[in-house]
Write a protein that holds these residues in place. Structure first.
Motif, short mmCIF file in Angstrom:
data_model
loop_
_atom_site.label_atom_id
_atom_site.label_comp_id
_atom_site.label_asym_id
_atom_site.label_seq_id
_atom_site.Cartn_x
_atom_site.Cartn_y
_atom_site.Cartn_z
N ILE A 78 0.84 -1.20 0.00
CA ILE A 78 0.00 0.00 0.00
C ILE A 78 0.88 1.25 0.00
O ILE A 78 1.65 1.47 0.93
CB ILE A 78 -0.92 0.00 1.24
CG1 ILE A 78 -1.78 -1.26 1.28
CG2 ILE A 78 -1.77 1.27 1.29
CD1 ILE A 78 -2.64 -1.46 0.05
N VAL A 79 0.73 2.08 -1.05
CA VAL A 79 1.55 3.28 -1.16
C VAL A 79 0.68 4.50 -1.45
O VAL A 79 0.06 4.59 -2.51
CB VAL A 79 2.59 3.14 -2.29
CG1 VAL A 79 3.39 4.44 -2.44
CG2 VAL A 79 3.52 1.98 -2.02
N PRO A 80 0.61 5.44 -0.52
CA PRO A 80 -0.01 6.74 -0.82
C PRO A 80 1.05 7.66 -1.42
O PRO A 80 2.06 7.95 -0.78
CB PRO A 80 -0.46 7.23 0.56
CG PRO A 80 0.51 6.61 1.52
CD PRO A 80 0.99 5.32 0.90
N ALA A 81 0.85 8.09 -2.65
CA ALA A 81 1.84 8.93 -3.32
C ALA A 81 1.38 10.38 -3.34
O ALA A 81 0.18 10.67 -3.48
CB ALA A 81 2.06 8.44 -4.75
N TYR A 82 2.34 11.27 -3.21
CA TYR A 82 2.03 12.70 -3.32
C TYR A 82 3.31 13.44 -3.69
O TYR A 82 4.26 13.50 -2.92
CB TYR A 82 1.45 13.26 -2.02
CG TYR A 82 1.11 14.72 -2.10
CD1 TYR A 82 0.04 15.16 -2.86
CD2 TYR A 82 1.89 15.67 -1.44
CE1 TYR A 82 -0.28 16.51 -2.96
CE2 TYR A 82 1.59 17.03 -1.52
CZ TYR A 82 0.50 17.43 -2.29
OH TYR A 82 0.20 18.76 -2.40
N LYS A 83 3.32 13.98 -4.91
CA LYS A 83 4.46 14.75 -5.41
C LYS A 83 5.78 14.00 -5.19
O LYS A 83 6.80 14.59 -4.79
CB LYS A 83 4.53 16.12 -4.73
CG LYS A 83 3.37 17.04 -5.08
CD LYS A 83 3.59 18.43 -4.47
CE LYS A 83 2.48 19.40 -4.85
NZ LYS A 83 2.70 20.75 -4.28
N TRP A 104 2.46 -10.72 -4.79
CA TRP A 104 2.19 -9.38 -4.28
C TRP A 104 1.50 -8.56 -5.35
O TRP A 104 1.48 -8.90 -6.53
CB TRP A 104 3.48 -8.68 -3.85
CG TRP A 104 4.56 -8.59 -4.90
CD1 TRP A 104 5.65 -9.40 -5.02
CD2 TRP A 104 4.66 -7.64 -5.98
NE1 TRP A 104 6.42 -9.02 -6.11
CE2 TRP A 104 5.83 -7.94 -6.71
CE3 TRP A 104 3.87 -6.57 -6.39
CZ2 TRP A 104 6.22 -7.22 -7.83
CZ3 TRP A 104 4.26 -5.83 -7.51
CH2 TRP A 104 5.43 -6.16 -8.22
N GLU A 105 0.91 -7.48 -4.89
CA GLU A 105 0.43 -6.44 -5.79
C GLU A 105 0.82 -5.11 -5.18
O GLU A 105 0.92 -4.97 -3.95
CB GLU A 105 -1.09 -6.51 -5.97
CG GLU A 105 -1.89 -6.31 -4.70
CD GLU A 105 -3.40 -6.24 -4.94
OE1 GLU A 105 -3.82 -6.34 -6.09
OE2 GLU A 105 -4.14 -6.05 -3.94
N LEU A 106 1.09 -4.14 -6.02
CA LEU A 106 1.48 -2.80 -5.57
C LEU A 106 0.33 -1.85 -5.87
O LEU A 106 -0.03 -1.64 -7.03
CB LEU A 106 2.75 -2.34 -6.28
CG LEU A 106 3.25 -0.92 -6.01
CD1 LEU A 106 3.49 -0.69 -4.53
CD2 LEU A 106 4.51 -0.63 -6.82
N CYS A 107 -0.28 -1.30 -4.82
CA CYS A 107 -1.45 -0.42 -4.95
C CYS A 107 -1.04 1.01 -4.62
O CYS A 107 -0.76 1.32 -3.46
CB CYS A 107 -2.57 -0.87 -4.02
SG CYS A 107 -3.10 -2.58 -4.28
N ILE A 108 -1.03 1.86 -5.64
CA ILE A 108 -0.60 3.25 -5.47
C ILE A 108 -1.79 4.17 -5.65
O ILE A 108 -2.42 4.20 -6.72
CB ILE A 108 0.50 3.61 -6.48
CG1 ILE A 108 1.72 2.70 -6.29
CG2 ILE A 108 0.90 5.08 -6.33
CD1 ILE A 108 2.83 2.94 -7.31
N ALA A 150 -5.67 3.77 -1.03
CA ALA A 150 -4.81 2.68 -1.51
C ALA A 150 -5.23 1.35 -0.91
O ALA A 150 -5.22 0.31 -1.59
CB ALA A 150 -3.35 2.98 -1.19
N MET A 151 -5.63 1.37 0.37
CA MET A 151 -6.12 0.14 1.00
C MET A 151 -7.38 -0.37 0.30
O MET A 151 -7.57 -1.58 0.14
CB MET A 151 -6.44 0.40 2.48
CG MET A 151 -5.25 0.54 3.39
SD MET A 151 -5.81 0.75 5.12
CE MET A 151 -4.23 0.86 5.98
N ALA A 152 -8.22 0.55 -0.12
CA ALA A 152 -9.47 0.16 -0.78
C ALA A 152 -9.21 -0.53 -2.11
O ALA A 152 -10.06 -1.28 -2.61
CB ALA A 152 -10.35 1.39 -0.98
N MET A 153 -8.07 -0.29 -2.71
CA MET A 153 -7.71 -0.94 -3.96
C MET A 153 -7.29 -2.40 -3.75
O MET A 153 -7.29 -3.19 -4.69
CB MET A 153 -6.54 -0.20 -4.63
CG MET A 153 -6.82 1.23 -5.01
SD MET A 153 -5.29 2.11 -5.45
CE MET A 153 -4.73 1.18 -6.87
N ALA A 154 -6.90 -2.74 -2.53
CA ALA A 154 -6.21 -4.00 -2.26
C ALA A 154 -7.12 -5.20 -2.36
O ALA A 154 -8.27 -5.18 -1.95
CB ALA A 154 -5.57 -3.94 -0.88
#
Length: 608
Positions: A78-83, A104-108, A150-154
């Motif tokens: 789980i990755v929250p991205a910002y700038k 694994w999956e990477l959720c950004i 990002a968690m909601a994407m998982a």
């Protein structure tokens, strides 16, 4: 030392000099100098070399990739991205792609403005690997809600919480998956280190203990990497925006309220990148985060039904928790004594003159004194100011002396105290009692100093020195030690009975002190028995005392004493073999058992 100083001077950039002045302003000259000089200390093993020795070998890497998993779990990173800067973003994604565990999956979830390059870069990667998923947010929702998105994407059974500018070790998810398969935990955390923005240096490793609830209230020591069961995270509602800046601390505290299935992997599997805006590099950059941390800890304890006060310490991100005393229960202070009239008098005078808590009794356990003046003194004090003198005429046996005294004590709370202790902290009884009254706490210990203001005791680690030993012995009392562990409340396996408060319920459950241990390790054995009964042993550094050690019984300086000491070591090894073999859960197997300052233990690559 010279090498460390030269390395420090190389990093004296204008930014670091400015940061130094901020720290100087925050701590003041004296405290700033103490913290600065700690950086120059030589250690048993330097981390840079140790890290190279613990990297995966090629054969270990291939073995991990070939492993056949019985029931492989999908781990959603789980990755929250910002700038996110381009280089950091690519390196972050590359570290996930390099994982030896394939499931694994990477959720950004990206809250960046449209003009940023995050979407372009992630899309580029996702075209090459379908495990990488991306969601553009309509606007930046803040760290907590970006993480929740990002968690909601998982889709995974477990979530690995990962900051957008950090790095995973290549076996991070493999080790997490192995623990999931073997232990079925709800939460996993690992050790971590820091890495320079340009990846030129990995440094400041944080080797953590197994789950330590009081330490988690004093500091978010868990931090990175965290892998949590998705169902549990969802049931808690994910992160809470009102705790932005300390949202992960708040989240971990709430997780700990719901489960005790918490596993720790003692390997450095997460690299926390430092740069000018990061909390890792400059804690002062996010003062609001520490205010949120105070609220997170306070609300956590209040949910547990505990009235408390939570304050920030001088070290940002570290908190002091205190509990008000309920009522005014009688506290019984047990002090064994032989001769040493002046020593005993100094101890009693310090208790009487400095203590702010008044409902206590003192039981002096007289043991075969020979000097007339001590008996004159007994007659002077016996029956006055709550003092009683009891007589034990058999040979010296510390365990028997304390069991005998406690059998005659009237208090619900008991304090074992050496006769060569002098009180520093006026409200020492209240500080110990506040913790000891807490449900689940059995013992509370103190921080003790030699007369020269160096530390004599800051908690005990089982296995230190071959059997058990105190931490930070000889360190200047003004210093706080490895991740401030000398100066913050935490749970430990044992504390010294030179100054130890015991809940009577815990004393009875453990069966008192083991009388086969006449002199050495009786307090360690007792603490371990109390822990076995399900109670916590708490080290409280805010209770400070001078300890004039060795005046009571002398050293192991005769063949008879040496034989007795060896027999006590054998007792500990035969009765506590499990913890001696596996290691103290409140310590870390990567740390030395030869020196007591949390130095790294020499290590050769044995990962297969």
């Amino acid at each position: 030392m010279v090498k460390r100083v030269l390395h420090f001077l190389k990093r004296l950039t204008p930014y670091n000099i400015k940061k130094g002045f901020l720290y100087l302003k925050h701590y003041g000259p004296s405290e700033f100098w103490i913290r600065l000089t700690e950086r120059f200390e030589e250690h048993e093993v330097e981390y840079a070399q140790w890290r190279l020795e613990t990297l995966l070998t090629e054969s270990a890497r291939e073995n991990q990739k070939k492993k056949k998993w019985k029931n492989p779990v999908l781990i959603s990173v789980i990755v929250p991205a910002y700038k996110t800067p381009k280089a950091y973003l690519r390196q972050m994604i590359d570290s996930v792609l390099a994982q030896t565990y394939p499931h694994w999956e990477l959720c950004i979830a990206d809250g960046s403005p449209k003009e940023e390059d995050v979407e372009q870069i992630v899309t580029e990667y996702s075209r090459k690997d379908g495990r990488i998923r991306y969601r553009r947010l309509q606007k930046n929702l803040g760290i907590s809600d970006n993480t929740n998105e990002a968690m909601a994407m998982a889709k995974g059974e477990f979530l690995a919480l990962f900051d957008h500018d950090d790095l995973l070790a290549e076996d991070a998810l493999f080790e997490a998956a192995r623990v999931i398969e073997e232990q079925n935990p709800d939460l996993i955390y690992t050790d971590e280190d820091k890495v320079r923005a340009d990846l030129s240096e990995y440094f400041q490793p944080h080797f953590k203990p197994d789950f330590n609830p009081d330490l988690l209230c004093a500091n978010n020591y868990i931090c990175h990497l965290v892998v949590v069961r998705r169902q549990l995270a969802q049931s808690l509602g994910g992160m809470r925006r009102e705790f932005d800046g300390a949202q992960d601390h708040d989240f971990l505290l709430r997780v700990s309220e719901k489960t005790d299935r918490i596993a720790h992997i003692p390997r450095v599997l997460y690299h926390w990148r430092i740069h000018r805006a990061s909390t890792a590099d400059n804690p002062a950059s996010k003062r609001y985060a520490y205010d949120a941390g105070v609220r997170a800890v306070k609300e956590h304890l209040e949910r547990l039904g505990l009235a408390c006060q939570v304050e920030q310490t001088a070290d940002m991100g570290f908190y002091r928790v205190s509990y008000p005393v309920k009522g005014e229960p009688l506290v019984s202070v047990i002090i064994p004594n032989k001769d040493e009239k002046d020593t005993l008098k100094a101890c009693l005078d310090s208790i009487k003159e400095k203590s702010t808590y008044r409902n206590y009794e003192i039981l002096i356990i007289e043991n075969n004194s020979e000097t007339p003046e001590i008996f004159d003194y007994y007659r002077e004090i016996d029956g006055k100011d709550g003092i009683r003198v009891l007589y034990w005429k058999e040979e010296f046996n510390y365990s028997r002396l304390n069991n005998f005294g406690i059998a005659h004590a009237r208090g619900e709370y008991l304090i074992c105290l050496n006769n060569d202790i002098s009180v520093i902290t006026p409200d020492w009884i209240e500080r110990m009692l506040g913790y000891c009254q807490r449900p689940g706490t059995g013992i509370v210990g103190a921080r003790l100093y030699y007369p020269d203001n160096t530390i004599q005791h800051a908690g005990i680690v089982v296995g230190m020195g071959g059997c058990a030993g105190s931490m930070f012995v000889g360190m200047d009392r003004r210093r706080t030690g490895y991740f401030h562990k000398a100066a913050i409340v935490q749970d430990m396996s044992a504390v010294t009975a030179a100054c130890m408060m015991i809940k009577r319920e815990a004393f009875d459950a453990a069966g008192g002190f083991e009388e086969k241990l006449a002199v050495a390790f009786n307090d360690v054995d007792f603490c371990l028995k109390v822990r076995r009964e399900g109670f916590l042993v708490v080290y409280n550094p805010y209770v400070e005392m001078y300890h004039y050690e060795s005046k009571t019984r002398g050293y192991e300086d005769t063949p008879e004493k040496e034989r007795r000491f060896q027999s006590e070591i054998e007792y500990m090894r035969s009765h506590w073999l499990d913890i001696l073999k596996k290691g103290d859960p409140y310590y870390n197997p990567n740390l030395s058992l030869k020196v007591c300052d949390y130095s790294i233990k020499p290590h050769k690559n044995t990962i297969t």
